[in-house]
Design a protein around this motif. Structure first.
Motif, PDB file in Angstrom:
ATOM      1  N   GLY A 263      -6.489  -7.191   5.668  1.00 11.61           N
ATOM      2  CA  GLY A 263      -5.438  -8.303   5.643  1.00 11.61           C
ATOM      3  C   GLY A 263      -5.723  -9.511   5.002  1.00 11.61           C
ATOM      4  O   GLY A 263      -6.909  -9.781   4.535  1.00 11.61           O
ATOM      5  N   THR A 264      -5.016 -10.366   5.045  1.00  9.38           N
ATOM      6  CA  THR A 264      -5.322 -11.948   4.692  1.00  9.38           C
ATOM      7  C   THR A 264      -5.031 -13.062   5.754  1.00  9.38           C
ATOM      8  O   THR A 264      -3.891 -12.712   6.423  1.00  9.38           O
ATOM      9  CB  THR A 264      -4.267 -12.310   3.495  1.00  9.38           C
ATOM     10  N   TYR A 265      -5.980 -13.901   6.000  1.00 13.85           N
ATOM     11  CA  TYR A 265      -5.801 -14.685   6.986  1.00 13.85           C
ATOM     12  C   TYR A 265      -4.252 -15.453   7.051  1.00 13.85           C
ATOM     13  O   TYR A 265      -3.790 -15.789   8.275  1.00 13.85           O
ATOM     14  CB  TYR A 265      -6.754 -15.821   6.950  1.00 13.85           C
ATOM     15  N   GLN A 266      -3.993 -15.662   5.874  1.00  7.26           N
ATOM     16  CA  GLN A 266      -2.748 -16.577   5.920  1.00  7.26           C
ATOM     17  C   GLN A 266      -1.247 -15.735   6.093  1.00  7.26           C
ATOM     18  O   GLN A 266      -0.474 -16.347   6.424  1.00  7.26           O
ATOM     19  CB  GLN A 266      -2.734 -17.266   4.720  1.00  7.26           C
ATOM     20  N   ARG A 267      -1.484 -14.349   5.825  1.00  7.92           N
ATOM     21  CA  ARG A 267       0.007 -13.647   6.059  1.00  7.92           C
ATOM     22  C   ARG A 267      -0.273 -12.687   7.062  1.00  7.92           C
ATOM     23  O   ARG A 267       0.582 -12.061   7.825  1.00  7.92           O
ATOM     24  CB  ARG A 267       0.151 -12.858   4.872  1.00  7.92           C
TER      25      ARG A 267
END
Length: 649
Positions: A263-267
């Motif tokens: 994943g991505t921290y922001q999403r």
């Protein structure tokens, strides 16, 4: 000695460096970072405890390599900064002297510079640099890095790696995941460049490869380089697992270990850091898929803390190494307990996000189940008391159990009394909610540790002033907890109504259509559970927001689950319970029926003040802890119980 988990406990060699086991401590940021980016003494002690607990490697996080384009308040390594190298050297030494390999994570935030600043207004004042000109979802403009800037950043990774090696670190982790700069270049969502750093996968991997070459040039061949990446970004515009495998294959020639996260921290914070709503090891499949297509060792991470599951991951070839972060906050000695066949003593992480919420709010660290975390400099050993006392603990909830356990370790004679037939206090109610099973099991673990330490436990025994005097106790720790609030609402005493604390005893009373009265943390989590079971759930809350008592990390994930499973009625007051449901009144005074054949009452807790008042003068030394003192959290109950026991003279 025959080890129960031989694969977890077996050594592994990377680039000529041998690690004593396969259980590594994942990157966790410091909490007393100096203004110029040095590692403070609290953080050194924090990392050392991970090593003392038996981890094969301990990763210090995050060292930002290029302050000119990344203003994040994090570690820096720079010879122009007084004490920068010295602080890093003290930290590496503190890790290494316990037999763990010290590793330093090198990073660049890219377009999210300043993320770790407690004052977010300062973050928004920074110039934000990324692969492409864009505007972030929060309205902040991002400028595209020039080729000259990219070259400078690439060189900075190498220079910082060389300084890390000079300071005594024996491995480097390059952070290429979770939406930071390298991931931004790898991702088709972030990277819209049309030069040699954008477009094709080969071009999007160019920055990562140039950084890895720069680092290798500086540290040499016999020095492990680890690359941390997201196996998939887990959202439609990002790269998927198929492309993640191709990225891993392209980077493989330049690394000694591929660390596969998600994943991505922001999403997707709950993907990168799997919440209690996900299965343990929810992201292991990503590492397992990558491992089938590469020849270098692969590490996995994500809500791992069960010895049996981790052993199977290694034994079955899904990964070569398991990383843990939150699990080693809850119990820093988890690796040693596994190696020494003491797995029943492991205190498991609750995945409550207290640790990460505290860091976001106060820039300190705290753990619900471990009062030492973030305060290691105050001492990590329980020192025997100079004078042994007779200690009585009233109440067998988490605070009382931890107080008894701590007092017994100090050498006191400890008696814990619980008026009910089972220990655990409010934790008992969590056994009916599968995603909160660790909270129920926490009571069982604390009970095991208390008994093992010599605590005498008396069930079905209520502590009164006369009882304390009869026992001639020198010290009394009052941990009698709280009781549910059941207001005088007509019909709330009906047979179809179950108080949330008693749901575990009366699950059969709850039908397929349920009204949950009360939108605090307990009501919201119960509503989600009932919705997951397939029931039609209505949640009634007189305020305009739900779960204000949930922490800043857990609350958004909880509300997301509410959206999936629950019909919400905010600004709505329950006026009467009937056989058809709950008659409610909105803020305009309009009445309407919220339908339900069953009702859960989750309208809060109140301290047992009457009991506390009767006991406060019962012994020479008394301490009131947990909900008995003030209705709060397990975190405060455990912390207060620990220190109440230390304060017995």
């Amino acid at each position: 000695m025959k080890r129960k988990y031989p694969n977890l406990c077996s050594p592994v060699t990377l680039a000529g460096v041998t690690f004593k086991n396969r259980m590594f401590s994942a990157p966790m940021g410091g909490t007393d970072i100096t203004n110029d980016g040095c590692i403070g003494p609290k953080s050194t002690a924090f990392y050392e405890l991970r090593a003392k607990g038996g981890a094969g490697a301990v990763t210090v996080s995050e060292c930002m390599v290029h302050p000119k384009t990344d203003g994040s308040h994090a570690y820096h390594l720079d010879t122009s900064i007084l004490n920068s190298i010295a602080c890093a050297a003290y930290t590496a030494d503190a890790i290494q002297r316990h037999g763990a390999v010290p590793s330093l994570e090198l990073s660049h935030s890219g377009m999210y510079a300043g993320t770790y600043m407690t004052d977010k207004s300062r973050q928004h004042e920074l110039n934000q640099w990324g692969p492409s000109d864009t505007v972030r979802p929060d309205g902040i403009r991002v400028k595209s890095l020039t080729k000259e800037m990219i070259d400078e950043i690439t060189g900075a990774y190498g220079k910082t790696a060389a300084l890390a090696k000079r300071a005594g670190f024996e491995m480097i982790m390059i952070h290429g995941g979770h939406g930071w700069l390298i991931n931004q270049f790898l991702s088709p969502y972030f990277n819209k460049r049309t030069d040699e750093y954008g477009g094709s996968l080969k071009n999007r991997c160019r920055l990562a490869i140039e950084i890895l070459i720069s680092v290798r040039k500086q540290v040499g061949e016999k020095f492990p380089i680890e690359f941390r990446m997201s196996g998939s970004e887990l959202f439609s515009e990002g790269y998927d697992l198929e492309e993640g495998i191709k990225i891993a294959q392209m980077l493989e020639p330049y690394v000694d270990l591929l660390h596969i996260s998600a994943g991505t921290y922001q999403r997707g914070f709950g993907d990168t850091h799997p919440s209690m709503f996900k299965e343990h090891g929810a992201n292991v499949y990503l590492a397992a898929a990558v491992k089938k297509h590469v020849s270098v060792p692969v590490a996995t991470i994500g809500a791992l803390n069960d010895p049996g599951q981790m052993e199977e991951i290694i034994a079955s070839g899904q990964a070569d190494i398991v990383y843990m972060a939150r699990a080693l906050l809850a119990d820093p000695y988890l690796p040693r307990k596994i190696e020494e066949n003491r797995e029943e003593e492991i205190v498991h992480c609750l995945r409550c996000f207290t640790c990460m919420a505290e860091r976001a709010v106060t820039a300190t660290r705290r753990c619900t189940v471990n009062p030492l975390i973030g305060r290691e400099l105050e001492g990590t050993e329980v020192v025997p008391a100079p004078v042994k006392r007779k200690v009585l603990v009233a109440g067998g909830g988490p605070g009382g159990l931890y107080a008894a356990y701590t007092a017994a370790r100090r050498g006191h004679q400890v008696i814990l009394c619980e008026k009910e037939s089972e220990l655990g206090g409010i934790l008992k109610s969590e056994q009916a909610i599968p995603f909160k099973k660790e909270m129920y099991e926490l009571g069982r673990t604390y009970e095991f540790l208390a008994r093992q330490s010599g605590v005498e436990i008396r069930l079905n025994t209520e502590v009164t002033e006369a009882y304390v005097q009869k026992e001639q106790a020198d010290a009394l720790i009052i941990a009698v907890g709280s009781e549910p609030i059941v207001p005088d609402i007509p019909g709330l005493d009906g047979k179809q109504v179950v108080v949330v604390n008693q749901y575990y005893q009366k699950q059969e009373n709850i039908s397929g259509q349920v009204v949950v009265l009360g939108g605090g943390l307990a009501g919201c989590e119960c509503a989600v559970h009932l919705g997951m079971e397939g029931k039609e759930v209505h949640l009634v809350e007189m305020k305009e927001e739900l779960a204000p008592d949930a922490n800043v990390r857990h609350r958004p994930l909880l509300l997301s689950e509410i959206d999936k499973y629950v019909t919400v009625h905010t600004g709505c007051r329950g006026m009467e319970v009937t056989k058809e449901g709950v008659i409610c009144e909105d803020n305009n005074g309009k009445s309407y029926l919220v339908p339900g054949t069953s009702v859960i009452c989750a309208l809060g807790q109140r301290s047992r003040k009457v009991c506390v008042e009767k006991l406060k003068d019962a012994a020479p030394y008394t301490a009131v802890i947990g909900d008995a003192r003030k209705v709060s959290t397990i975190t405060n109950a455990v912390y207060q119980g620990y220190h109440a026991a230390l304060d017995i003279l």
